[in-house]
Design an enzyme around this catalytic site. Structure first.
Site: not given
Ligand code: ATP
Ligand code: MG
Length: 585
Positions: A443-444
């Site tokens: 997600r990052v």
């Protein structure tokens, strides 16, 4: 002793009977200290030899020779040895030292079983505090109740007997830390278990520590490259990120972590591998592997093997994390692997059941979520004011029959920034690393991926998704049109290129080259069996024909249009040669 109504009584112990005026003085001392009359009785205790020991409630005042010596030893422990001669320091210490009459709290063991002791009398002990038993065995306070507490034991419970004395230390559990731990294998108390001699630690860090707050952090913006094409191209991990590796047993989970550690060579990253509940032989093998490949120079292994007590297995990840924090707060980049948290949760469940905490879902205690969140929250990319260091965490979780909706997996999925999902079917069909492209996510890390890899990877995930759909759709049809067949071979080729043997991490320019060539359909006409040979050949060709280009990509992390075109042109040249060689061969 303090009885039910809170009345305080005191006992004076000594080898010789005190004179009446001595007793008088002790009574005065008690009245002064506790602001009331405290009934005092005397008991003979031949073990004390010289001096008196006074106990009021759970406070102990020690005027015996042994007590004084211990106080002096404690005092000596606190003077900091400098570079210089120790003698002046010793002299100063002896001159400055004054015996104190601070009360010392003493408790008594009520019960002991395999991992747990209950203790009475330590009214002021705190959660997480270390207690020392008469035999020297240490324990850590876990449950506090009225008038008694439970603690988990670090040493052999056989050495702790009911009725024996327990002292407080006023300290919480700490891990010795320092540069000297690199290259070593230690247990969760920092004691070396590799037979390479004792370790002189720089300092200690509490194994439980507050995670950095929001203002102490900055966004993840630098890549933590695994060297595995299947991960770096599609699920990039950034420094300070927490990426879960999840899958059934024997699906290559440890292998991914191990390759990532190997890939940190010359990248100035400190690695910590925490082994929880594994076979001693597996840990030894893994360490040997790291050593042979030169990775132990920057790695520490913290191991609480399957045979170790549940207590040690429980504290192992926190101890490893404390060591990681030591480096992170110095502004360094750290990679920490927790292999694995399923076994950690089981150790904690064992302890909790022994502590008679009420079991909840799947018999885990209610706070098992907090167990892992407080661990993983400590990974961070620190703000520049705090030195800009980072700690990237790769927790590993084992699933049963691919069930990610079990209690521990769902918990940890929700606390991490993504997961690499490994699938048994892929693994057994030879697709290794067995990354399930549909279910994995990061997600990052996208912000942390270098521009070069990002632009080279392009729409690979989309292409693979289309391929999977088409593969299912055309599973049973025999007559496929030309376009569909090309799509299928293209997808199969991509999948084949994502296969990667162990211990062979790819550098940035190698990943970029393979991706540019594959997504540019350069390999379309190479048979699946020959793709490995093509990839190896292509990488060697580039190293020889375009060394500057390779170095530039590694150095800058950029892929401008002209470089991409040069890569494509070189790949086509190599293709022509490869096909010519094949015809001849
Ligand atoms: P466990 O559940 O026992 O911890 P695991 O999921 O950690 O297993 P590994 O021990 O990493 O799995 O790998 C299982 C086996 O597969 C090992 O023998 C390993 O060498 C092999 N293996 C893993 N990855 C690859 C790969 N990319 N190529 C070839 N073999 C691999
Ligand atoms: Mg494993």
């Amino acid at each position: 002793m303090r009885n039910a109504r809170g009345n305080l009584t005191a006992t004076l112990r000594s080898a010789q009977e005190p004179a009446p005026e001595q007793l008088e003085r002790f009574s005065e001392f008690l009245a002064r200290t506790y602001q009331r009359q405290v009934p005092l009785v005397w008991e003979r205790d031949d073990a004390l030899r010289t001096g008196f020991r006074l106990q009021a409630g759970s406070d102990i005042y020690d005027w015996t020779l042994g007590g004084r010596v211990r106080q002096f030893q404690d005092y000596l422990r606190h003077i900091q040895p400098g570079q210089d001669d120790i003698l002046p320091l010793m002299r100063q210490a002896v001159e400055e030292w004054e015996p104190t009459i601070l009360p010392e709290e003493i408790g008594y063991v009520l019960t002991v079983d395999s991992e747990i002791a209950t203790v009475s009398g330590l009214d002021h002990a705190q959660y997480g505090e270390i207690l020392v038993f008469a035999s020297g065995v240490k324990g850590m306070v876990q449950d506090l109740r009225q008038g008694e507490l439970s603690c988990i034991l670090f040493g052999d419970s056989e050495e702790v007997s009911a009725g024996s004395m327990v002292r407080r230390t006023l300290k919480t559990a700490a891990m010795p830390v320092g540069e000297v731990f690199l290259g070593r294998v230690v247990d969760p108390l920092g004691v070396p278990i590799d037979g390479k001699g004792p370790i002189r630690a720089d300092t200690y860090r509490a194994i439980e520590a507050q995670a950095p707050g929001i203002l102490d952090r900055q966004p993840v913006n630098a890549p933590m490259e695994t060297g595995l094409l299947a991960i770096d191209s599609m699920f990039p991990i950034g420094r300070g990120q927490r990426e879960l590796i999840i899958g059934d047993r024997q699906t290559g989970k440890t292998a991914i972590a191990l390759d990532t550690i190997l890939n940190q060579r010359d990248k100035n990253v400190i690695c910590i591998y925490v082994a929880i509940g594994q076979k001693t032989s597996s840990v030894a093998q893994l360490t040997e592997n790291l050593r042979r490949r030169g990775a132990m120079d920057y790695t520490t292994v913290v191991s609480a093997p399957a045979g170790a007590s549940a207590t040690l297995q429980y504290i192992a990840p926190y101890a490893g994390c404390a060591l990681g924090e030591y480096f992170m707060y110095q502004g360094r980049d750290v990679l920490i692997v927790y292999d694995d948290l399923s076994k950690h949760a089981i150790a904690y469940r064992t302890l909790s059941l022994l502590l008679e905490r009420s079991p909840g879902r799947e018999a885990y205690p209610g706070d098992v979520f907090y167990l892992h969140s407080r661990l993983l929250e400590r990974s961070a990319h620190l703000s520049d004011e705090l030195g800009g260091g980072s700690m990237t965490a790769l927790p590993i979780v084992e699933t049963q029959a691919g069930d990610v909706s079990a209690y521990i997996p769902t918990n940890i999925i929700s606390i991490t920034d993504g997961q690499i999902f490994l699938e048994g079917d892929l693994f057994f069909s030879g697709q290794r690393p067995a990354v399930n492209v549909g279910l994995s996510v990061s997600r990052v890390g996208g912000d942390a991926q270098t521009k070069a890899v990002k632009s080279a990877a392009g729409a690979i995930r989309l292409d693979l998704a289309q391929y999977r759909e088409m593969a299912v759709f055309t599973q049973f049809s025999s007559d496929l049109d030309e376009a569909t067949r090309r799509q299928l071979t293209y997808g199969q080729g991509l999948m084949r290129l994502l296969r990667q043997p162990q211990y062979a991490p790819l550098s940035q320019h190698q990943q970029v080259a393979v991706l540019v060539a594959a997504l540019g359909h350069v390999m379309q006409d190479i048979s699946l069996e020959r793709l490995d040979a093509f990839r190896t050949g292509l990488l060697a060709w580039l190293e020889e024909q375009a060394p500057d280009l390779c170095q530039r990509i590694d150095r800058t992390g950029q892929l401008p249009q002209e470089d991409r075109e040069e890569l494509l042109a070189q790949s086509r040249k190599f293709l022509a040669q490869f096909q010519a060689d094949e015809k001849q061969g």
